[in-house]
Design an enzyme around this catalytic site. Structure first.
Site, PDB file in Angstrom:
ATOM      1  CE  LYS A 288      -4.634  -0.883   1.650  1.00 19.44           C
ATOM      2  NZ  LYS A 288      -5.696  -0.462   2.573  1.00 19.44           N
ATOM      3  CD  GLU A 374     -19.375  -6.287   7.918  1.00 19.95           C
ATOM      4  OE1 GLU A 374     -18.663  -5.365   7.471  1.00 19.95           O
ATOM      5  OE2 GLU A 374     -19.441  -7.433   7.391  1.00 19.95           O
ATOM      6  NE  ARG A 402     -21.491  -6.692   3.704  1.00 24.94           N
ATOM      7  CZ  ARG A 402     -20.322  -7.015   3.158  1.00 24.94           C
ATOM      8  NH1 ARG A 402     -19.199  -6.639   3.740  1.00 24.94           N
ATOM      9  NH2 ARG A 402     -20.260  -7.708   2.067  1.00 24.94           N
TER      10      ARG A 402
END
Length: 640
Positions: A288, A374, A402
């Site tokens: 990243k 979740e 979710r």
């Protein structure tokens, strides 16, 4: 180097690429300078608009290689989450529109099917790519179309159960052209967690295997027969050093890991995969922030920066900004944990976004990051609650969707005392419809045993969190992204009364027949107060969408001729609907104007502008009340 976000003479090769078809015409030796120009353009473009940066800097070479090898858009690319698709957008005809990124009327920060044929599937929530790409691969088989479907998924997104459900299903389908690319950058938004991350780290730490493979190739490559023998040995060595990889057990042909920034490795590998059959799994390793030193050093800070100077980097504002609701929650969580050792904090991979960094530091044994999971987060909280602990689940409103079945079945049905801190309630601005918390009031209030608090400002947020924590049943506290009006929270943990609102403004001189009260839920209380000054309205701070303060509602309804409900949530099934239901139950008839979010997905843009467009700023509230009731100045009484 230009910094105006437009391709220029600083980007001579990038300027030639208006579509992937142009990219595929380039000589291979131009791909490396193309990637360098793409990264530079991306950095300077995002610096002017704000947006996701670290993740996009990390996918430049992978994006170039995918569009170079695959015949997009006939071959389908599905980007998981999609916050790493800026290089993809630049290479697919949207370079000149990058200056409008995430702005109202501009291009989205995520893949959007209506925006481009190359955005084959709309994404923004994680872990959907493999399911979608597998569906596309099976559709191609049924339609007798010879094309590839490619899912690009990060190591953070691979922690979600949905990804493994898709792997489990797709791995037995040997007749489709499906490629799953694991973009392993060891960095989701929050630090990656769990057994899968540990497993990937072990794969990558196989230094003996990697070194032996590279040395063998470099020594034996001049002798073709021995080189082929070495390649065969490599396959056996992989089995010895990394035995029976997880993904091969799912039925995929596992390839990798390879350097995701090395085009000389990426392109030949992808070309070889195109000639294979059955489900393929390519493991690439990227970094990243690749190519921008500041982002490499702090990829979290540069995950989604606002505008900044690339030469300087992100700087702190001269004056400290107002405290955000997220920060208010984070402080409350630490303070309450210090008071009650039963408190445990849970986040589904959003430690920073949910304001839990300090809680993690101070109470590491009571902090649980469950990864992008979740459903598991909700049921995990339920399990903790059954043993007498007091779980607080910090979760975005849009992400709790979710875990909805778990909210009903595992928490509410058993009436367990779990507090849900719903961040990003209402419109969220640049992230758009996928991240807007528009539906939580509607989807929570219909569940038995559940309650929903709607603080109007920072002070009430802290107090209502304490109110929620004091209950012996599940309670949600919803609050928006960013700062409120600046009401400083009180230092103590004294709660507000459960299920009770307050009259904030009494109409002063409205004659009989023209008395109107606004029932405000949440932060729209303050624009309602502004509108009330112009129209001489009464204003009620309802505070709770469930339970409604019916005693206060009866009192207000009897003293006024019409009511206005106001919420930064969907009108259908929302708090205004709850008021109508209560009025019917109380056998009171009053004209009611329901103001809130319409039955439509609200696009990305500046939050204040989006609220104004929906008529939910002070001016819009005043305008809609005038239009509905039409009694100022000195007109006839309110009509039903």
């Amino acid at each position: 180097m230009t910094t105006n976000g437009n391709a220029s003479d600083s980007y001579p090769i990038l300027r030639l690429v208006e579509s992937p078809a142009d990219l595929r015409k380039l000589p291979r030796e131009q791909l490396r300078p193309l990637a360098d120009q793409l990264r530079s353009f991306l950095l300077h473009s995002v610096a002017q608009t704000g947006g996701h940066l670290s993740s996009n800097l990390g996918t430049v070479e992978l994006t170039v290689a995918l569009h170079y090898v695959f015949n997009t858009p006939d071959d389908r690319l599905v980007w998981d989450v999609g916050h790493q698709t800026y290089p993809h957008k630049i290479l697919t005809g949207r370079r000149e529109r990058m200056a409008t990124l995430r702005q109202f009327g501009g291009i989205s920060g995520f893949p959007l099917r209506s925006e481009s044929a190359y955005d084959t599937f709309g994404t923004a929530h994680s872990s959907t790519s493999i399911s979608a790409a597998f569906g596309m691969a099976q559709a191609a088989r049924l339609k007798d179309e010879d094309r590839w479907s490619v899912a690009i998924i990060g190591d953070g997104a691979m922690t979600a159960g949905m990804a493994f459900e898709a792997l489990n299903n797709a791995g037995v389908a040997e007749d489709g052209r499906l490629l799953v690319i694991l973009n392993d950058n060891d960095m989701s938004i929050s630090p990656p967690v769990g057994a899968l991350n540990r497993y990937l780290a072990q794969l990558m730490s196989g230094q003996f295997y990697a070194a032996a493979k590279n040395v063998g190739k470099s020594v034996l490559k001049p002798v073709p027969p021995l080189f082929e023998l070495a390649k065969r040995f490599e396959q056996h060595a992989k089995g010895m050093v990394v035995p029976a990889t997880l993904f091969e057990k799912f039925g995929f042909n596992y390839i990798g890991p390879i350097d995701g920034h090395d085009l000389e490795s990426l392109i030949p590998t992808l070309e070889n995969i195109r000639n294979l059959k059955g489900p393929q799994f390519l493991h690439v390793v990227t970094k990243k922030g690749q190519g921008y030193r500041l982002a490499e050093a702090d990829p979290v800070a540069y995950h989604g920066p606002s505008k900044f100077d690339p030469a300087v980097g992100i700087t702190k504002p001269a004056a400290p900004p107002r405290r955000t609701f997220t920060q208010v929650f984070g402080q409350w969580l630490c303070d309450m944990a210090a008071e009650d050792e039963r408190l445990v904090g849970i986040t589904p991979a959003m430690r920073e976004g949910s304001g839990m960094v300090e809680f993690h530091r101070r109470f590491p044994d009571r902090y649980f990051d469950v990864g992008i999971a979740e459903q598991h987060a909700v049921t995990f909280a339920a399990g903790l609650a059954t043993e007498g602990l007091k779980p607080v689940v910090a979760i975005y409103s849009t992400f709790l969707q979710r875990g909805y079945d778990q909210l009903i079945h595992d928490v509410a049905l058993q009436n367990l005392p779990v507090v849900f801190a719903l961040d990003r309630a209402g419109l969220v601005g640049a992230d758009g419809a996928t991240h807007a918390g528009a539906y939580d009031i509607a989807y929570v209030r219909c569940i038995p045993n559940m309650s929903m608090a709607c603080p109007a400002d920072e002070r009430e947020c802290r107090q209502l969190l304490s109110s929620a924590y004091a209950q012996q049943h599940p309670v949600c506290v919803r609050y928006p992204r960013g700062a409120g009006v600046g009401e400083e929270p009180l230092a103590d943990l004294v709660p507000l009364p459960f299920g009770k609102g307050e009259l904030r403004r009494q109409a002063q001189a409205a004659p009989a027949g023209q008395r109107v009260a606004v029932l405000a839920f949440g932060t729209l209380l303050y624009p309602a107060l502004q509108a009330a000054e112009a129209l001489d309205l009464s204003v009620v701070n309802m505070r709770w969408a469930k339970p409604l303060d019916e005693d206060l509602l009866r009192e207000v309804a009897l003293a006024h001729d019409a009511l206005v409900t106001l919420e930064e949530g969907c009108v259908m099934g929302g708090a205004g609907s709850a008021v109508l239901e209560s009025l019917q139950r109380l056998q009171l008839q009053r004209p009611v104007l329901q103001l809130g979010l319409p039955d439509a997905f609200i696009p990305h843009g500046d939050p204040a502008r989006l609220l104004a467009l929906q008529g939910l700023d002070a001016e819009g509230i005043e305008r809609q009340i005038r239009a509905r009731f039409g009694f100022w100045p000195g007109t006839a009484a309110v009509q039903a």
